[in-house]
Write an enzyme that holds these catalytic residues in place. Structure first.
Site, PDB file in Angstrom:
ATOM      1  N   VAL A 254       0.836  -1.484   0.127  1.00 26.81           N
ATOM      2  CA  VAL A 254      -0.106  -0.277   0.365  1.00 26.81           C
ATOM      3  C   VAL A 254       0.772   1.446  -0.169  1.00 26.81           C
ATOM      4  O   VAL A 254       2.052   1.409   0.850  1.00 26.81           O
ATOM      5  CB  VAL A 254      -1.059   0.431   1.541  1.00 26.81           C
ATOM      6  CG1 VAL A 254      -1.638   1.493   1.223  1.00 26.81           C
ATOM      7  CG2 VAL A 254      -1.606  -1.209   1.273  1.00 26.81           C
ATOM      8  N   LYS A 255       0.800   2.190  -1.306  1.00 25.60           N
ATOM      9  CA  LYS A 255       1.244   3.078  -1.578  1.00 25.60           C
ATOM     10  C   LYS A 255       0.931   4.185  -0.451  1.00 25.60           C
ATOM     11  O   LYS A 255      -0.509   4.795  -0.866  1.00 25.60           O
ATOM     12  CB  LYS A 255       1.729   3.499  -2.917  1.00 25.60           C
ATOM     13  CG  LYS A 255       2.629   4.573  -3.113  1.00 25.60           C
ATOM     14  CD  LYS A 255       2.879   3.788  -4.438  1.00 25.60           C
ATOM     15  CE  LYS A 255       4.242   5.684  -5.220  1.00 25.60           C
ATOM     16  NZ  LYS A 255       4.441   5.154  -6.322  1.00 25.60           N
TER      17      LYS A 255
END
Length: 217
Positions: A86-87
């Site tokens: 997850v960025k």
């Protein structure tokens, strides 16, 4: 140093994979739009399609900027495939979300990092990767690779496990300098990676070899 390709183009991802140098992928909504991928369901499926090509981390970016929104999006992205990272943006609620994700076994990539102080906060929160944008720093008349060196030095001295992911790579020389600086990962367009293949003496040497080989016949 690991090589990630910064794209949402499946053909380029497969080409990098077939070249044998691909360790992961980073992408974002802008890169999705560039490939004509629109709509929530289509974007989610495209992330899955990327994960089915790449045997490594695939950074998928959240759009929310508040804690609850980042968590909601991040949990959905992480559920898509085990390769998803997850960025999360380097903002206050982003750091808070990174800590929550870390405590709940979800890997994160802290993006839009432009200072060593931000990198320290990301590592303290437990980010899996931190992404300094060196090309954009260069655009501001600073040396982005010096930031990579600084972060690597701090992480090594403090024992942080967060990997330094050099982002906003513009040229093949950026890749080489980031490797010298000790970056764990670089992410860049396929063109920059392919640029590492090129050298005029290689072309001249091959031309001479072929010419000599032909003369034998």
């Amino acid at each position: 140093m690991k090589f990630f390709i910064d794209t949402a183009n499946l053909a380029q991802i497969k080409e990098a994979h077939d070249l044998g140098i691909l360790d992961g992928v980073t992408t974002n909504p802008s890169l999705m739009a560039k490939e004509g991928i629109k709509g929530h369901d289509a974007i989610m499926q495209h992330y899955i399609d990327i994960c089915n090509i790449v045997d490594g981390p695939v950074s998928a970016e959240v759009l929310g900027t508040d804690f609850a929104g980042i968590l909601e999006e991040g949990k959905k992205l992480a559920a898509l495939h085990e390769n998803i990272v997850v960025k999360v943006p380097m903002i206050k609620d982003g750091v808070k979300a990174i800590k929550w994700f870390t405590d709940n076994g979800i890997r994160t990539n802290c993006t839009l990092v432009f200072s060593a102080g931000q990198a320290i906060l990301a590592a303290k929160a437990g980010a899996s990767f931190v992404s300094p944008f060196i090309g954009r720093i260069d655009d501001s008349n600073w040396d982005g690779v010096q930031l990579i060196e600084q972060i690597v030095s701090i992480y090594n001295s403090q024992g942080f496990m967060t990997e330094v992911l050099a982002a906003s790579i513009r040229t093949p020389m950026h890749i080489v300098r980031c490797a010298e600086a000790g970056a764990d990962v670089c992410t860049c367009p396929l063109s920059s990676i392919l640029g590492l293949l090129k050298h005029p003496l290689t072309d001249l040497g091959l031309e001479q070899f072929l010419k000599d080989a032909n003369s034998l016949h």
